[in-house]
Design a protein around this motif. Structure first.
Motif, PDB file in Angstrom:
ATOM      1  N   ARG A 216       0.832  -1.210   0.000  1.00  0.00           N
ATOM      2  CA  ARG A 216       0.000   0.000   0.000  1.00  0.00           C
ATOM      3  C   ARG A 216       0.870   1.264   0.000  1.00  0.00           C
ATOM      4  NH1 ARG A 216      -5.358  -0.051   0.974  1.00  0.00           N
ATOM      5  NH2 ARG A 216      -6.339  -2.073   1.350  1.00  0.00           N
ATOM      6  N   LEU A 217       1.976   1.217   0.741  1.00  0.00           N
ATOM      7  CA  LEU A 217       2.869   2.384   0.785  1.00  0.00           C
ATOM      8  C   LEU A 217       3.404   2.692  -0.615  1.00  0.00           C
ATOM      9  CD1 LEU A 217       4.523   4.545   2.245  1.00  0.00           C
ATOM     10  CD2 LEU A 217       6.267   2.793   2.678  1.00  0.00           C
ATOM     11  N   PHE A 218       3.864   1.667  -1.320  1.00  0.00           N
ATOM     12  CA  PHE A 218       4.378   1.884  -2.674  1.00  0.00           C
ATOM     13  C   PHE A 218       3.275   2.381  -3.608  1.00  0.00           C
ATOM     14  CE2 PHE A 218       8.030  -1.381  -2.093  1.00  0.00           C
ATOM     15  CZ  PHE A 218       8.764  -0.418  -1.412  1.00  0.00           C
ATOM     16  N   ASN A 219       2.081   1.842  -3.448  1.00  0.00           N
ATOM     17  CA  ASN A 219       0.971   2.291  -4.289  1.00  0.00           C
ATOM     18  C   ASN A 219       0.643   3.759  -4.020  1.00  0.00           C
ATOM     19  OD1 ASN A 219       0.746  -0.243  -5.455  1.00  0.00           O
ATOM     20  ND2 ASN A 219      -0.877  -0.923  -4.045  1.00  0.00           N
ATOM     21  N   TYR A 220       0.673   4.154  -2.729  1.00  0.00           N
ATOM     22  CA  TYR A 220       0.389   5.552  -2.390  1.00  0.00           C
ATOM     23  C   TYR A 220       1.494   6.483  -2.900  1.00  0.00           C
ATOM     24  CZ  TYR A 220      -3.173   3.583   0.692  1.00  0.00           C
ATOM     25  OH  TYR A 220      -4.258   2.905   1.189  1.00  0.00           O
ATOM     26  N   LEU A 221       2.731   6.002  -2.833  1.00  0.00           N
ATOM     27  CA  LEU A 221       3.838   6.804  -3.370  1.00  0.00           C
ATOM     28  C   LEU A 221       3.676   6.997  -4.878  1.00  0.00           C
ATOM     29  CD1 LEU A 221       6.890   5.328  -1.417  1.00  0.00           C
ATOM     30  CD2 LEU A 221       5.869   7.600  -1.140  1.00  0.00           C
ATOM     31  N   ASN A 222       3.205   5.961  -5.565  1.00  0.00           N
ATOM     32  CA  ASN A 222       2.954   6.095  -7.000  1.00  0.00           C
ATOM     33  C   ASN A 222       1.870   7.126  -7.290  1.00  0.00           C
ATOM     34  OD1 ASN A 222       4.871   4.393  -8.016  1.00  0.00           O
ATOM     35  ND2 ASN A 222       3.523   2.606  -8.173  1.00  0.00           N
ATOM     36  N   ALA A 226       2.243  10.422  -9.440  1.00  0.00           N
ATOM     37  CA  ALA A 226       1.380  10.585 -10.614  1.00  0.00           C
ATOM     38  C   ALA A 226       0.724  11.957 -10.670  1.00  0.00           C
ATOM     39  CB  ALA A 226       0.310   9.497 -10.629  1.00  0.00           C
ATOM     40  N   LEU A 227       0.621  12.633  -9.524  1.00  0.00           N
ATOM     41  CA  LEU A 227      -0.061  13.931  -9.498  1.00  0.00           C
ATOM     42  C   LEU A 227       0.608  14.957 -10.407  1.00  0.00           C
ATOM     43  CD1 LEU A 227      -0.978  14.186  -5.701  1.00  0.00           C
ATOM     44  CD2 LEU A 227      -2.483  13.623  -7.627  1.00  0.00           C
ATOM     45  N   PRO A 228       1.941  15.194 -10.322  1.00  0.00           N
ATOM     46  CA  PRO A 228       2.551  16.166 -11.253  1.00  0.00           C
ATOM     47  C   PRO A 228       2.487  15.705 -12.702  1.00  0.00           C
ATOM     48  CG  PRO A 228       4.243  15.046  -9.953  1.00  0.00           C
ATOM     49  CD  PRO A 228       2.932  14.689  -9.340  1.00  0.00           C
ATOM     50  N   VAL A 229       2.498  14.385 -12.924  1.00  0.00           N
ATOM     51  CA  VAL A 229       2.379  13.891 -14.297  1.00  0.00           C
ATOM     52  C   VAL A 229       1.006  14.228 -14.851  1.00  0.00           C
ATOM     53  CG1 VAL A 229       2.352  11.831 -15.752  1.00  0.00           C
ATOM     54  CG2 VAL A 229       4.047  12.041 -13.940  1.00  0.00           C
ATOM     55  N   TYR A 279      -2.427   1.497 -12.161  1.00  0.00           N
ATOM     56  CA  TYR A 279      -1.627   1.600 -13.390  1.00  0.00           C
ATOM     57  C   TYR A 279      -0.856   2.925 -13.457  1.00  0.00           C
ATOM     58  CZ  TYR A 279      -4.876  -2.081 -14.783  1.00  0.00           C
ATOM     59  OH  TYR A 279      -5.605  -3.239 -14.834  1.00  0.00           O
ATOM     60  N   MET A 280      -0.478   3.444 -12.316  1.00  0.00           N
ATOM     61  CA  MET A 280       0.220   4.730 -12.295  1.00  0.00           C
ATOM     62  C   MET A 280       1.568   4.666 -13.018  1.00  0.00           C
ATOM     63  SD  MET A 280      -1.821   6.837 -11.025  1.00  0.00           S
ATOM     64  CE  MET A 280      -3.177   7.090  -9.869  1.00  0.00           C
ATOM     65  N   ASP A 281       2.260   3.534 -12.945  1.00  0.00           N
ATOM     66  CA  ASP A 281       3.541   3.424 -13.639  1.00  0.00           C
ATOM     67  C   ASP A 281       3.349   3.466 -15.158  1.00  0.00           C
ATOM     68  OD1 ASP A 281       2.122   1.060 -13.381  1.00  0.00           O
ATOM     69  OD2 ASP A 281       3.905  -0.201 -13.549  1.00  0.00           O
ATOM     70  N   THR A 282       2.253   2.870 -15.617  1.00  0.00           N
ATOM     71  CA  THR A 282       1.946   2.939 -17.053  1.00  0.00           C
ATOM     72  C   THR A 282       1.625   4.370 -17.466  1.00  0.00           C
ATOM     73  OG1 THR A 282       1.077   0.693 -16.978  1.00  0.00           O
ATOM     74  CG2 THR A 282       0.449   2.040 -18.867  1.00  0.00           C
ATOM     75  N   LEU A 283       0.905   5.096 -16.597  1.00  0.00           N
ATOM     76  CA  LEU A 283       0.610   6.499 -16.891  1.00  0.00           C
ATOM     77  C   LEU A 283       1.891   7.304 -17.031  1.00  0.00           C
ATOM     78  CD1 LEU A 283      -1.438   8.861 -17.088  1.00  0.00           C
ATOM     79  CD2 LEU A 283      -1.263   9.078 -14.598  1.00  0.00           C
ATOM     80  N   GLY A 284       2.833   7.095 -16.115  1.00  0.00           N
ATOM     81  CA  GLY A 284       4.103   7.815 -16.196  1.00  0.00           C
ATOM     82  C   GLY A 284       4.859   7.487 -17.471  1.00  0.00           C
TER      83      GLY A 284
END
Length: 812
Positions: A216-222, A226-229, A279-284
């Motif tokens: 969950r921590l890693f997901n929240y960090l993503n 993702a916000l500035p992206v 899918y935040m990494d895919t968004l980045g």
């Protein structure tokens, strides 16, 4: 150290220590070094006195030649005008002034080093910063220690005179688009890299070994990354999509923006509601690769100007005579009735009456007529002409903003109206259908799964939008065209934007301006054959040609430079035939064989014959060749295989037959074409359905360049003169024109092939997405892989085809 300053006139071979040019005929010795002129020696002396001779250690002979540098001390007086200063400077307060100069002579590391050490030449200069690519330098100086005029004089003294024109007075803020794009790319790249790092356990079995807290921590960090992206890096796509929808159209940015929003929204739903990875990494990764493609697409040549008006060519100041003294004033303060002096190679700034001196006005800038026109006292001289020879005195009749040149430029006919059906990018043409197809598939998947598993339907709907987000499709066009644009730039054809390449691929007609485009003044030649002309015969001939403004007469006139003309009381010119004069009761004729009554000799392939007779007896004839560019026959012949060829010229039609012999049949030619005539001719061609490429070099071509499907300005210096156009071509690269046209079509085919590759990836993705089988691993691998494959494909194929077409010396 003993200083010796003497002139050597022996045959010793030498090169100038400052500029590296050969010292012909004579050279100057100074401190054991040789200089080609006093200007180069003066620059060296200034640098030596200020302990800046490290300038010569960075590169051999880094300076520029100073032989033709103006030594008029008052030519920058207009910079003392506070109004002019206020419009030129970037920043001004009580202590400092900041100003940016365009200095075309910046060419090497030594230039950068010297200009950034200006503070050592004068204590009033605080700092200087050079932009080598744009050939600009920003200077900060203390206004109480040095004036703007003194800064410019200092730069001129050391060989880096700034280029200042009237357009600089209309101060325009520098464009920030490219820098903002780089910032967004940097943000997306930083976030994408860290997102991939935080998502790494999800791709492999290690995720099962981690507790829910770490996951969950890693997901929240993503989410945080993702916000500035989402809110910054992707803003251009939101704006473009919204603008397109407001225009009731669908461009390629619409499905991209839809995919970004869906991807971000669904990822938030998965992370915060379902407790999954999202899918935040895919968004980045999606934004990172999209912005790379956008950077290629928007890469332009900042040092070039494609949208110029008359102010870009007018001088910012002019020499005015006040109480018998010369005074340099700003052009914007020139008034009707002012008396001005125009020197050799200076532009006539306003419609004026000649009151003193013999004017030889070169109107090629305005009319295309190659040979200078002789003007006598009392005659009107239009703005835009360039004086050739000794200074002349003029009285201003119209303000610069109301003269012939500005009327010509501001004519409504010169405004190129963008047609609603103009060619759009290939990606934009298909984006509407692509978007509708994606939405239809996504909705169908939702409906299908809703009957059995609504949550699976939502997942399939979102997955289709995610997996078919046309990243690779969107990148096909900008990467291919961006790479092609760089290939063209390497070949010295600089395009305004990448979409011009698509237009070039559809051209079916090429229209050449003759003067300065097909012809090269440096290649023109005149030779005399016949009996040797006595001094008296030369004087008579000089008197005859001095009464004519015909281009052939003017060339003979220049050939007789230095010969004093006799006074002729009886002389008559027969249009298109020749001249007849009576001198000492003898009849002299100069003109065609038919007019002079002699037996003609074979005419050279690209020239004209002018016969000179006395009392019907042939004394000799002049062979005047038009000076076509080297190899232009092969260039035109190659283009003629796939395109219609037209030639337009402001010249007389005396070279019609010779041009026919050079270029062969099937070429349409029109002479006596003024600026509006050329524009109307292009406009009529487009009404017929033709897609013309116009190639010209002067203001007289500006309207035609803007009216044509593609307009390319040909110039010997891409940083200096060029009318408004879609592209600028260095004159030395004109032999590559057939290859450029072929390669534009090749690039279009490469885009189509990359579309096929992209669609293949999308079909594979849809196949898995509609079944609800898409996982984060699949998305993370497939999306970047599809983008990378398109980048590699377009880059490899474009470079290979450029190499095969002779536009690159090697593939990489």
């Amino acid at each position: 150290m003993s200083r010796i300053n003497k002139i050597a006139t022996d045959k010793e071979t030498a090169t100038c220590y400052h500029c590296g040019e050969p010292c012909r005929d004579e050279f100057l010795h100074f401190n054991g070094k040789k200089f080609c002129c006093s200007g180069c020696r003066l620059v060296y002396e200034v640098l030596q006195e200020n302990d800046l001779c490290n300038y010569y250690d960075i590169a051999d002979a880094p300076g520029t030649n100073r032989k033709n540098a103006s030594d008029r001390s008052n030519r920058f007086d207009y910079l003392d005008d506070r109004d002019v200063e206020g419009k030129l400077v970037d920043y001004r307060d009580e202590d400092e002034i900041h100003i940016t100069f365009h200095i075309p002579l910046i060419h090497c590391a030594s230039c950068i080093w010297l200009l950034e050490n200006l503070n050592k030449l004068h204590e009033g200069i605080v700092a200087a910063r050079v932009d080598f690519i744009k050939k600009k330098v920003q200077v900060k100086f203390q206004r109480d220690r040095i004036s703007l005029k003194e800064v410019v004089l200092l730069l001129s003294k050391i060989g880096y005179e700034p280029e200042i024109n009237l357009a600089d007075v209309d101060h325009r803020p520098a464009a920030r688009a490219d820098r903002q794009l780089i910032y967004k790319l940097a943000v997306a790249g930083f976030c994408f890299g860290n997102m991939m790092f935080f998502s790494l356990p999800e791709y492999f079995s290690e995720a099962e070994l981690m507790g829910d807290g770490f996951k969950r921590l890693f997901n929240y960090l993503n989410v945080i990354l993702a916000l500035p992206v989402f809110f910054y890096a992707a803003t251009d796509y939101y704006k473009s999509a919204w603008f397109s929808l407001r225009q009731r159209a669908v461009n390629m940015d619409v499905p991209i923006a839809l995919g970004i929003v869906t991807l971000f929204t669904y990822s938030l739903y998965e992370i915060f509601i379902l407790g999954q990875e999202g899918y935040m990494d895919t968004l980045g990764g999606l934004l990172f690769f999209l912005l790379i493609g956008k950077l290629f697409q928007q890469k332009t040549y900042d040092a070039l100007s494609f949208d110029r008006d008359y102010k870009s060519y007018f001088p910012i100041a002019v020499t005015k005579i006040v109480n018998d003294d010369e005074e340099v004033v700003a052009l914007i303060k020139l008034k009707v009735g002012d008396v001005i002096v125009v020197r050799n190679e200076e532009l006539i700034p306003a419609d004026s009456i000649l009151v003193e001196g013999d004017a030889h006005i070169d109107y090629s800038f305005v009319t295309g007529e190659e040979v200078p026109v002789v003007k006598k006292k009392g005659e009107l001289i239009f703005a835009g002409g360039r004086q050739k020879g000794r200074p002349v005195v003029l009285v201003v009749q119209k303000l610069p903003s109301q003269g012939y040149l500005t009327d010509l430029w501001n004519n409504d006919a010169f405004d190129k109206k963008e047609e609603s059906g103009s060619l759009a990018s290939l990606a934009t043409q298909i984006s509407g259908k692509f978007t509708l197809t994606v939405l239809l598939i996504a909705v169908s998947a939702l409906v299908f799964w809703s009957f059995s598993d609504f949550s699976m339907g939502i997942k399939a709907f979102t997955a289709v939008l995610i997996i078919t987000c046309p990243c690779a499709l969107a990148m096909s066009t900008p990467f291919t065209l961006g790479n092609t644009q760089r290939v063209f730039g390497h070949g010295k054809l600089y395009l305004k934007n990448a979409h011009v390449i698509e237009k070039m691929a559809k051209l079916d007609t090429v229209v050449f301006d003759k003067t300065g485009t097909l012809t090269d003044p440096s290649e023109a030649s005149i030779n005399y054959a016949g009996v040797e002309l006595s001094a008296e015969s030369q004087s008579i001939l000089k008197g005859i040609v001095s009464h004519s403004v015909h281009p052939l007469s003017n060339r003979i006139n220049r050939w007789l430079e230095g010969v004093k003309a006799v006074r002729l009381t009886e002389i008559q010119e027969f249009s298109g035939k020749g001249l007849l004069a009576i001198y000492k009761d003898q009849q002299f004729c100069l003109g065609s064989a038919e007019f002079t009554g002699v037996i003609p000799v074979p005419t050279p392939a690209n020239g004209n014959l002018v016969y000179f007779t006395v009392e019907g007896i042939l004394l000799g004839y002049f062979i005047i060749e038009s000076g076509l560019r080297k190899g232009i026959e092969r260039i035109v012949a190659s283009i003629k295989e796939d395109h219609q060829i037209h030639i337009l010229s402001g010249d007389h039609d005396h070279e019609r037959e010779s041009l026919k012999r050079v270029f062969g049949p099937g070429i349409r030619m029109r002479f006596h074409q003024g600026p509006v005539d050329k524009l109307q001719y292009i406009r009529e061609m487009r009404k017929w359905g033709a897609k013309p490429l116009m190639i010209g070099d002067g203001l007289n071509d500006a309207g035609a360049l803007r009216e044509s499907e593609v307009g390319i300005a040909l110039t010997d210096n891409v940083s200096h003169f060029s009318p408004a156009s879609d592209g600028i071509m260095d004159a030395s690269a004109i032999h590559k024109l057939p290859a450029f046209l072929r390669f534009a079509k090749t690039s279009r085919n490469i885009i189509k092939a990359s579309f096929g590759l992209s669609f293949t990836y999308n079909l594979v993705g849809v196949y898995f997405a509609v079944q609800g089988l898409v996982s984060p691993l699949f998305c993370a691998v497939l999306m970047p892989a599809s983008s990378i494959s398109v980048i590699l494909f377009t880059t490899l194929v474009t470079n290979y085809k450029a190499y095969k077409n002779g536009l690159k010396s090697k593939v990489f």
